[in-house]
Design a protein around this motif. Sequence first.
Motif, short mmCIF file in Angstrom:
data_model
loop_
_atom_site.label_atom_id
_atom_site.label_comp_id
_atom_site.label_asym_id
_atom_site.label_seq_id
_atom_site.Cartn_x
_atom_site.Cartn_y
_atom_site.Cartn_z
N ALA A 179 2.62 -1.96 7.09
CA ALA A 179 2.63 -0.73 7.47
C ALA A 179 3.00 0.59 6.40
CB ALA A 179 3.53 -0.37 8.75
N ALA A 180 2.33 1.77 6.47
CA ALA A 180 2.54 2.56 5.23
C ALA A 180 3.70 3.22 5.64
CB ALA A 180 1.34 3.79 5.34
N ASP A 181 4.39 3.32 6.76
CA ASP A 181 5.47 3.89 7.15
C ASP A 181 6.77 3.18 6.87
OD1 ASP A 181 4.89 2.82 9.29
OD2 ASP A 181 5.38 4.33 10.70
N LEU A 182 6.54 1.93 6.49
CA LEU A 182 7.73 0.89 6.32
C LEU A 182 8.00 0.77 4.78
CD1 LEU A 182 7.34 -1.98 8.96
CD2 LEU A 182 9.14 -0.39 8.82
N LEU A 183 7.62 1.82 4.00
CA LEU A 183 8.45 1.89 2.71
C LEU A 183 9.80 2.57 2.98
CD1 LEU A 183 5.44 1.34 1.43
CD2 LEU A 183 6.02 3.25 -0.06
N LEU A 217 6.92 6.30 -5.68
CA LEU A 217 5.16 6.18 -5.76
C LEU A 217 4.76 7.78 -5.71
CD1 LEU A 217 3.05 4.53 -5.16
CD2 LEU A 217 3.55 4.38 -2.87
N ALA A 218 5.30 8.70 -5.06
CA ALA A 218 4.73 9.99 -5.14
C ALA A 218 4.83 10.66 -6.68
CB ALA A 218 5.48 10.78 -4.26
N GLU A 219 5.92 9.91 -7.40
CA GLU A 219 6.09 10.51 -8.67
C GLU A 219 5.08 9.97 -9.75
OE1 GLU A 219 9.57 10.17 -12.05
OE2 GLU A 219 10.22 9.82 -9.93
N ALA A 220 4.54 8.73 -9.46
CA ALA A 220 4.11 7.82 -10.54
C ALA A 220 2.66 8.30 -11.15
CB ALA A 220 3.75 6.32 -9.65
N TRP A 268 -1.15 -2.21 -7.32
CA TRP A 268 -0.69 -2.92 -6.23
C TRP A 268 -1.79 -3.98 -5.81
CZ3 TRP A 268 -4.30 1.07 -5.98
CH2 TRP A 268 -5.22 1.10 -5.06
N GLY A 269 -1.10 -5.10 -5.13
CA GLY A 269 -1.83 -6.22 -4.55
C GLY A 269 -2.88 -5.82 -3.43
N LYS A 270 -3.97 -6.22 -3.48
CA LYS A 270 -4.89 -6.00 -2.49
C LYS A 270 -4.77 -6.83 -1.23
CE LYS A 270 -8.75 -3.68 -2.61
NZ LYS A 270 -8.92 -2.37 -2.27
N ALA A 271 -4.15 -8.23 -1.60
CA ALA A 271 -4.23 -9.18 -0.58
C ALA A 271 -3.45 -8.76 0.80
CB ALA A 271 -3.33 -10.32 -1.05
N LEU A 272 -2.12 -7.85 0.84
CA LEU A 272 -1.51 -7.46 1.78
C LEU A 272 -1.50 -5.78 1.94
CD1 LEU A 272 1.04 -9.84 3.08
CD2 LEU A 272 -0.90 -9.19 4.23
N GLU A 316 -4.90 2.60 2.09
CA GLU A 316 -4.54 3.73 2.84
C GLU A 316 -2.78 3.94 2.71
OE1 GLU A 316 -6.05 1.29 4.55
OE2 GLU A 316 -8.16 2.37 4.46
N MET A 317 -2.22 2.87 2.55
CA MET A 317 -0.71 2.83 2.38
C MET A 317 -0.61 3.64 0.92
SD MET A 317 1.79 0.29 0.94
CE MET A 317 2.68 -0.33 2.38
N VAL A 318 -1.24 3.36 -0.11
CA VAL A 318 -1.32 3.94 -1.37
C VAL A 318 -1.81 5.54 -1.20
CG1 VAL A 318 -2.23 4.00 -3.76
CG2 VAL A 318 -1.63 1.75 -2.56
N ALA A 319 -2.86 5.48 -0.45
CA ALA A 319 -3.27 7.10 -0.61
C ALA A 319 -2.19 7.84 0.27
CB ALA A 319 -4.72 7.19 0.31
N GLU A 320 -1.53 7.30 1.21
CA GLU A 320 -0.58 8.23 1.71
C GLU A 320 0.67 8.53 0.98
OE1 GLU A 320 0.28 6.93 5.82
OE2 GLU A 320 2.47 7.75 5.85
N HIS A 321 0.93 7.80 0.20
CA HIS A 321 2.17 8.20 -0.73
C HIS A 321 2.02 8.63 -2.19
CE1 HIS A 321 5.00 6.95 2.52
NE2 HIS A 321 3.95 5.89 2.49
#
Length: 235
Positions: free
Chosen positions: A15-19, A27-30, A35-39, A43-48
Amino acid sequence: MTRAKVWFLGAGPGAADLLTVRAARALAEADVVVWGKALMTDEMVAEHARADAELVPWPPATIADIHAVYDRARDEDLVVARLLWGDPAIYATTRDEVREARARELDFEIVPGVSAFCAAAAALEIELTRAPKTSQSLIITAPSAPEPLRDFARHGATIAIFMAGRRGEDLQTELLAGGYAPQTQCAIAHRVTRDGEVVITCRLDELSTTLVSPDLDSHTLVLVGAALADDFGRT
Ligand SMILES: C[S@@+](CC[C@H](N)C(=O)[O-])C[C@H]1O[C@@H](n2cnc3c(N)ncnc32)[C@H](O)[C@@H]1O
């Protein structure tokens, strides 16, 4: 002063909000996000991630490509976020990645995350180490571990088996051989906290027939033992 750095971030169970807040900030600074596509989802990457961050999903990137990103971080003074599923301390190749960062004399930092076994316990509404009147131990393992699963079962501990795939028959045979009773409670967790989440409970003697469900793919987690007992929490 160099800002080059690799963040090894626990990405949580999906879940994107479980970081953690710290992971989301890093992540926002990078400049580059790997990231690994398996799990982990796009969207999680795009959100942060920053809108202009360079995105390196793996696959199609290879491990060699990822290490080339670390070279660039050193040479071009980049901040890299390398997302690792769940918590970086558990079956996450963290040791190998840290070795690569050290070999390049890159600054790095590890940020813990929510492991899949914790997310599965939350979905099941159980606590894994306070089984009434029984062992309060938790063993974390995988079918590929060199130690036979039956040796762990002999302790009577609750066991979290990562990367269980559809190996229900092997697991059932081993756990029964170690002395777990046929009626011992098991849970199968798949894609917990994500779209398509599946959480199924069954008895140990039903594991081989349950772990073949078409709703499950290879990334399953099995929990087994006293912490899943029916009377949990009612003492
Ligand atoms: C390579 S291990 C990574 C474990 C990760 N470091 C952690 O702490 O959860 C991958 C295995 O973790 C488990 N896993 C990871 N995310 C999961 C999820 N959302 N639901 C169920 N199991 C998951 C599965 O057993 C999967 O095969």
